[in-house]
Every structure is written in structure tokens, then in C-alpha cells.
Motif scaffolding. Structure first.
Motif, PDB file in Angstrom:
ATOM      1  N   GLY A  49      70.472  -3.298   6.078  1.00  0.00           N
ATOM      2  CA  GLY A  49      71.001  -3.658   7.237  1.00  0.00           C
ATOM      3  C   GLY A  49      71.325  -5.184   7.071  1.00  0.00           C
ATOM      4  O   GLY A  49      72.360  -5.637   7.343  1.00  0.00           O
ATOM      5  N   LYS A  50      70.285  -5.939   6.563  1.00  0.00           N
ATOM      6  CA  LYS A  50      70.578  -7.424   6.249  1.00  0.00           C
ATOM      7  C   LYS A  50      71.834  -7.591   5.197  1.00  0.00           C
ATOM      8  O   LYS A  50      72.620  -8.537   5.084  1.00  0.00           O
ATOM      9  CB  LYS A  50      69.302  -7.967   5.669  1.00  0.00           C
ATOM     10  N   GLY A 218      83.725 -20.979  14.693  1.00  0.00           N
ATOM     11  CA  GLY A 218      82.196 -20.669  14.744  1.00  0.00           C
ATOM     12  C   GLY A 218      81.691 -19.477  15.495  1.00  0.00           C
ATOM     13  O   GLY A 218      80.887 -18.938  15.083  1.00  0.00           O
ATOM     14  N   GLU A 219      82.451 -19.032  16.500  1.00  0.00           N
ATOM     15  CA  GLU A 219      82.160 -17.992  17.132  1.00  0.00           C
ATOM     16  C   GLU A 219      82.582 -16.791  16.260  1.00  0.00           C
ATOM     17  O   GLU A 219      81.812 -15.674  16.363  1.00  0.00           O
ATOM     18  CB  GLU A 219      83.017 -17.880  18.450  1.00  0.00           C
ATOM     19  N   LEU A 224      80.492 -12.268  12.783  1.00  0.00           N
ATOM     20  CA  LEU A 224      80.551 -11.476  11.461  1.00  0.00           C
ATOM     21  C   LEU A 224      78.962 -11.457  11.019  1.00  0.00           C
ATOM     22  O   LEU A 224      78.607 -10.559  10.373  1.00  0.00           O
ATOM     23  CB  LEU A 224      81.345 -12.416  10.546  1.00  0.00           C
ATOM     24  N   ARG A 225      78.225 -12.641  11.087  1.00  0.00           N
ATOM     25  CA  ARG A 225      76.939 -12.773  10.340  1.00  0.00           C
ATOM     26  C   ARG A 225      75.638 -12.494  11.249  1.00  0.00           C
ATOM     27  O   ARG A 225      74.705 -12.127  10.931  1.00  0.00           O
ATOM     28  CB  ARG A 225      76.663 -14.157   9.781  1.00  0.00           C
ATOM     29  N   LYS A 226      75.926 -12.399  12.492  1.00  0.00           N
ATOM     30  CA  LYS A 226      74.914 -12.124  13.484  1.00  0.00           C
ATOM     31  C   LYS A 226      75.529 -11.341  14.836  1.00  0.00           C
ATOM     32  O   LYS A 226      75.413 -11.821  15.884  1.00  0.00           O
ATOM     33  CB  LYS A 226      74.240 -13.651  14.188  1.00  0.00           C
ATOM     34  N   GLY A 228      75.878  -9.169  17.878  1.00  0.00           N
ATOM     35  CA  GLY A 228      74.958  -8.921  18.780  1.00  0.00           C
ATOM     36  C   GLY A 228      74.149 -10.059  19.277  1.00  0.00           C
ATOM     37  O   GLY A 228      73.574 -10.033  20.357  1.00  0.00           O
ATOM     38  N   GLY A 229      74.468 -11.147  18.805  1.00  0.00           N
ATOM     39  CA  GLY A 229      74.005 -12.416  19.118  1.00  0.00           C
ATOM     40  C   GLY A 229      74.411 -12.975  20.286  1.00  0.00           C
ATOM     41  O   GLY A 229      75.542 -12.590  20.678  1.00  0.00           O
ATOM     42  N   GLY A 230      73.802 -14.010  21.039  1.00  0.00           N
ATOM     43  CA  GLY A 230      74.019 -14.497  22.342  1.00  0.00           C
ATOM     44  C   GLY A 230      75.156 -15.435  21.930  1.00  0.00           C
ATOM     45  O   GLY A 230      75.127 -16.130  20.895  1.00  0.00           O
ATOM     46  N   ARG A 231      76.072 -15.912  22.965  1.00  0.00           N
ATOM     47  CA  ARG A 231      77.257 -16.840  22.755  1.00  0.00           C
ATOM     48  C   ARG A 231      76.496 -18.315  22.637  1.00  0.00           C
ATOM     49  O   ARG A 231      75.568 -18.595  23.325  1.00  0.00           O
ATOM     50  CB  ARG A 231      78.191 -16.868  23.704  1.00  0.00           C
TER      51      ARG A 231
END
Length: 231
Positions: A49-50, A218-219, A224-226, A228-231
Motif C-alpha cells: 500500500g505504501k 500542493g493540494e 496523490l501522496r496522502k 484521504g488526508g485532511g485539507r
């Protein structure tokens, strides 16, 4: 590599889908793990996954001590910018430096012209026509920045349907509320509507077109890399 594994890997590459060739160090046995079929019970599931996120190949060790080399094949990320505006002029070179294959789409030839954008990235067409020749996919980000529903809405619908990893749209919260009403009336689900990042870009207080471009990029990278992460 076995011919059947090579054929399967090439098929995933041709379809712009991610896959990892797992080579067990103890036995030399090889197998192909497709991202769309990743099994949580796989002994290397966490590392797989990583690596699907990072795109980096390397040696990994499972909890049971077994080791494998992961050869990662991830499609190069693309960015479709809908709108040949000032923000796009700044975003284009930044995204290219970051490794994105960028396309700028805008049917308005007063904006979409070679004096403003390099010809090799510019498509002076309606999104309906442009995206039929450059299909969207899960490794494509779409940023709609025209402020014109006649241009943006189709592209946004298409990006949501294709499962693009990032879908963003320029505009105030009021503008976005109207956009959501239009897309809902067109049949877009609430789940998909919630995926649209609007107002577009990270909240860094951006004011100028160049600063907004930084916030957007940046968003996009964070998505792409994170995921599901928060804004």
C-alpha cells in the motif's frame, strides 16, 4: 520474469493501472500484485500500500521475517487544467517541474492560444471533445478554473466518473453551492459531489494567480501522496 507475468504487467501499464512485481528473496518466486486487487491478507500488504503511493521500488520485510523485493510500476501522474487563465499559466510550469504531464483545455481561443501556452500542452477544444481523445483515469488530477459552468461542469462530471485522484474547482462557496445543485440535477451522487475540492487549493491565504497555483499544486500532490488526508 515469466512471460505470463510480463504480459500481465504490460497490460496494466498500457491501461495506466498500478502493479507491483513481488520477488520473494528466499525462493526467488515472483508474483504480480495489481493495485485494484490488493488483498489485505497479503503478508506484504502494508508495504505494498505504501509503495503504491510512493512509487518507489525496494526491499521490504514482512512481520514473519520473510523478505521480498518490490518492483513498482505506477503510471506517471497527469494534470488536466480546464481553463487557459492566469492561474493556469503559473500552474503549468510548476506542475511540470513536479513531474506531472500537464494538458490545458479551453475552447475559448482568445485564452487558449500559443502566445499564452506552449502548443504541445494546449487543446483549444471543448472538454467533451478533448477528453474523448485523452481519457481521464485514477492517476489523473483535474482542476477546473474557468468559472464558466458550460466548460467546467462536463469536465467535473467526467473526472468524478473516471475516479480521478483529485477533482478541484475554482469559485467561492456560494458559487460552489450553485455548482453542486447543477451537478446533482444532472445525476451526480452526493458521494461523488463531496469529492470536489472547492474552493480549490490549500488554505494558505493565496491571493495572486501564482499563489493560487501554488495552493492548487500542493493540494494535488497531497491527494496523490496522502489520499484521504485532511485539507
Amino acid at each position: 520474469m515469466q512471460l505470463d507475468l510480463l504480459a500481465a504487467l504490460n497490460e496494466e501499464r498500457s491501461a495506466r493501472r498500478a502493479a507491483i512485481l513481488v520477488t520473494e528473496l528466499a525462493s526467488g518466486a515472483q508474483r504480480l500484485v495489481k493495485k485494484r486487487e490488493l488483498d489485505a491478507a497479503d503478508p506484504f500488504a502494508a508495504e505494498l500500500g505504501k509503495r503504491f503511493l510512493s512509487g518507489a521500488s525496494g526491499l521490504v520485510t514482512a512481520e514473519d521475517g520473510s523478505q521480498a523485493f518490490l518492483t513498482v510500476s505506477v503510471p506517471s501522474p497527469r494534470l488536466m487544467i480546464i481553463g487557459a487563465v492566469h492561474i493556469s499559466q503559473a500552474l503549468l510550469p510548476m506542475a511540470q517541474i513536479a513531474g506531472f504531464d500537464v494538458t490545458v483545455i479551453d475552447p475559448r481561443t482568445a485564452f487558449a492560444c500559443p502566445e499564452r501556452f506552449p502548443a504541445d500542452v494546449l487543446m483549444a477544444d471543448w472538454p467533451q471533445d478533448a477528453l474523448s481523445t485523452r481519457p481521464l483515469d485514477a492517476y489523473t488530477a483535474l482542476a477546473a478554473v474557468t468559472h464558466d459552468p458550460k466548460i467546467d461542469d462536463f469536465a467535473l462530471e467526467s473526472a468524478l466518473e473516471a475516479g480521478c485522484f483529485y477533482v478541484g474547482a475554482l469559485g467561492s462557496r456560494k458559487t460552489h453551492a450553485s455548482r453542486l445543485q447543477r451537478l446533482a440535477a444532472a445525476g451526480v451522487s452526493e458521494t461523488d459531489l463531496a469529492r470536489i475540492r472547492a474552493p480549490i487549493g490549500l488554505d494558505i491565504g493565496a491571493a495572486s494567480p501564482a499563489e493560487i497555483a501554488v495552493a492548487v499544486l500542493g493540494e494535488v500532490i497531497a491527494a496523490l501522496r496522502k489520499p484521504g488526508g485532511g485539507r
